[in-house]
Design a protein around this motif. Structure first.
Motif, short mmCIF file in Angstrom:
data_model
loop_
_atom_site.label_atom_id
_atom_site.label_comp_id
_atom_site.label_asym_id
_atom_site.label_seq_id
_atom_site.Cartn_x
_atom_site.Cartn_y
_atom_site.Cartn_z
N GLN A 29 -9.62 0.67 -23.01
CA GLN A 29 -9.10 -0.72 -23.57
C GLN A 29 -10.30 -1.12 -24.58
O GLN A 29 -11.50 -1.27 -23.95
N THR A 61 -7.38 0.16 -32.24
CA THR A 61 -7.33 -0.98 -31.16
C THR A 61 -6.50 -0.42 -29.95
O THR A 61 -5.44 0.13 -30.29
N GLU A 63 -4.45 -0.55 -26.35
CA GLU A 63 -3.89 -1.60 -25.74
C GLU A 63 -2.94 -0.79 -24.66
O GLU A 63 -2.01 -0.54 -25.04
N GLU A 519 -13.10 -3.94 -24.39
CA GLU A 519 -12.31 -5.26 -24.31
C GLU A 519 -13.38 -6.23 -23.67
O GLU A 519 -13.48 -7.54 -24.09
#
Length: 526
Positions: A29, A61, A63, A519
């Motif tokens: 993450q 990114t 996720e 993150e």
């Protein structure tokens, strides 16, 4: 291959979802941000050197097993001036622009040599650095540009020189366990008192985003051996108790740089290689903030990247990627990169990199015999010999051949370690393989795929990591196969088996350096 370097790349400002093959670990993450040249032609003008191209940031990114890609050109002042004029009007290191609308450094008479240093470009295309709680695009000058790591938007320009007297600084700092950042730069001071400054930038969390710079300190000052010709350097080393700086005979001629504009030569031509001179090894004690009194040296070499350093039994061990000369920079002139593979071999020779290990004895008796090896740890062929002139001459051991862009598990930075993750360099000017080097048994694991050009591998440790190689490697891979999309590669760092890849329908570019931001480190305040 030439098109991989010279073609302008289209940015992808809005995030697009990648197509996943295999599986991306759900624990991954955060954001991988990379930086490198993406625009080489503006109007009818073309940069001479690949390292001159305008900075193009791109990010992946992560996720919950999905990957999203975006890219944006750094909206530097350099970018804005060039785009507005529709030509190259701001000089870069390998390309001198005429006329240059930026501040004319020779418009006023100067009484001190410091004023001969140009007002450099802010085209920060080499790396991403964390200072305090913020992230910055950087190159090798005093300018850095703050960026939003989520959107890749360009924010304010920061001039390091407003806080400490630095004209040049590296793009490869180090971070300690408290989040403080250490970097090194060159100060062209008054009356030619040129010196190298190690700077400590603290982690501070007030509302003032520049507080970390306002509170930075000069950690150590090292005078140059040649006041008018300081060493070029791209990185430095750090261990638990010491900082390692190599003052190499690859030097910047300040007087020549001061007149480069008038003589019609680029700043790169002001770099000179002096193969008959020594490389000086400066060891700085982090507790006293002083250089050790013992003088260490080795043969002439060129180093861009340090790998790691650690201490063992009163010795300092440090690993570097070294070259026999400065020909690497010459390779990346676009005219040289047009050469085919066999033409490289027939034409100008470019030396291959070696991963070399130096072992520096820290406790040296005054009565040590001349010409006697004083390295006293087992398992190394590195040597250190005291000479008549008082210097300790150090001979390294070669660990691996032909590797570059080294990365490690940064939890082991400054500590004894086992694994290096790097790119394999062959005759092409770009890597074709990612490799894992096992220092303990000198073995290699490799990943490669036809017509694929992988970027510097970045290690991300697993959340439950128990061993040094528990984690994954991330590499942005550009393909020259028209039938295949470029992709982000995710390798198991232990086995080197592919876990997954995230293919994107976008114009990926060959980049230089970057970092993974977990993150939890992504600030919501910009």
């Amino acid at each position: 291959m030439q098109s991989l370097f010279s073609e302008n790349k289209r940015e992808t400002p809005e995030a697009i979802k990648a197509e996943i093959q295999g599986e991306i670990p759900t624990w991954l993450q955060g954001i991988l941000i990379r930086n490198g040249p993406g625009m080489h032609k503006i109007g009818d003008t073309v940069y001479n050197h690949w390292f001159d191209g305008l900075s193009l940031l791109h990010s992946f990114t992560f996720e919950n097993g999905d990957v999203f890609y975006r890219s944006k050109y750094l909206r530097s002042d350099t970018y804005k001036h060039n785009i507005e004029a529709n030509r190259i009007v701001v000089s870069e290191f390998g390309t001198m622009a005429y006329p240059d609308p930026c501040k004319n450094i020779f418009s006023k008479a100067f009484s001190y040599l410091a004023h001969a240093i140009p007002d450099f470009t802010d085209n920060c295309l080499i790396n991403i650095i964390k200072y305090g709680e913020n992230f910055y695009a950087s190159s090798e000058v005093s300018y850095i540009r703050r960026i939003d790591p989520r959107s890749l938007d360009t924010l304010e320009k920061v001039d390091f020189a407003n806080y400490v007297p630095l004209n040049l600084a590296t793009s490869h700092p180090h971070y300690d366990g408290n989040g403080n950042t250490y970097n090194i730069g060159t100060s062209i001071a008054e009356k030619g008192k040129t010196k190298y400054l190690i700077v400590k930038v603290p982690t501070i969390k007030p509302d003032d985003k520049n507080a970390c710079f306002k509170n930075c300190e000069i950690f150590c000052s090292i005078p140059c051996h040649s006041l008018l010709s300081p060493s070029y350097y791209h990185s430095f080393g750090i261990s638990e108790n010491y900082i390692i700086f190599l003052e190499q005979p690859f030097k910047l001629d300040i007087l020549k740089m001061a007149t480069a504009y008038f003589k019609g030569v680029n700043w790169a031509s002001c770099l000179g290689w002096h193969p008959k001179e020594k490389t000086y090894i400066h060891i700085i004690d982090r507790k006293t903030q002083k250089v050790l009194p013992t003088k260490f040296c080795t043969d002439a070499l060129v180093v861009y990247h340090h790998v790691n350093a650690y201490e063992e039994n009163s010795h300092l061990v440090f690993d570097i990627i070294a070259y026999e000369d400065n020909s690497l920079y010459e390779m990346f002139y676009l005219t040289n990169m047009k050469l085919a593979d066999n033409e490289f071999k027939k034409g100008k020779k470019f030396t291959f990199p070696q991963c070399r290990r130096f072992v520096i004895p820290l406790d040296i008796d005054k009565n040590t015999e001349i010409s006697t090896n004083i390295v006293r740890i087992d398992g190394t062929r590195a040597r250190a010999v005291k000479e008549q002139d008082g210097y300790v001459y150090c001979t390294p051991e070669v660990l691996f051949e032909g590797i570059e862009l080294p990365r490690i598990n940064y939890d082991y930075n400054g500590k004894k370690y086992r694994y290096i993750y790097a790119s394999k360099v062959q005759w092409q000017p770009i890597p074709t393989k990612i490799i894992k080097c096992d220092i303990q048994n000198r073995s290699l694991l490799e990943w490669e795929e036809e017509l694929c050009w992988p970027a510097e591998p970045v290690f991300v440790k697993a959340p439950d990591a128990k061993e040094e190689d528990d984690g994954v490697l991330l590499s942005s891979v550009v393909t020259s196969d028209a039938k295949k999309s470029s992709f982000l590669l995710v390798l198991d760092a232990k086995t080197f088996k592919e876990l997954g890849r995230a293919s994107v329908s976008a114009d990926l570019h060959l980049d230089l350096h970057g970092m993974f931001i977990p993150e939890k480190e992504l600030s919501t305040k910009i």
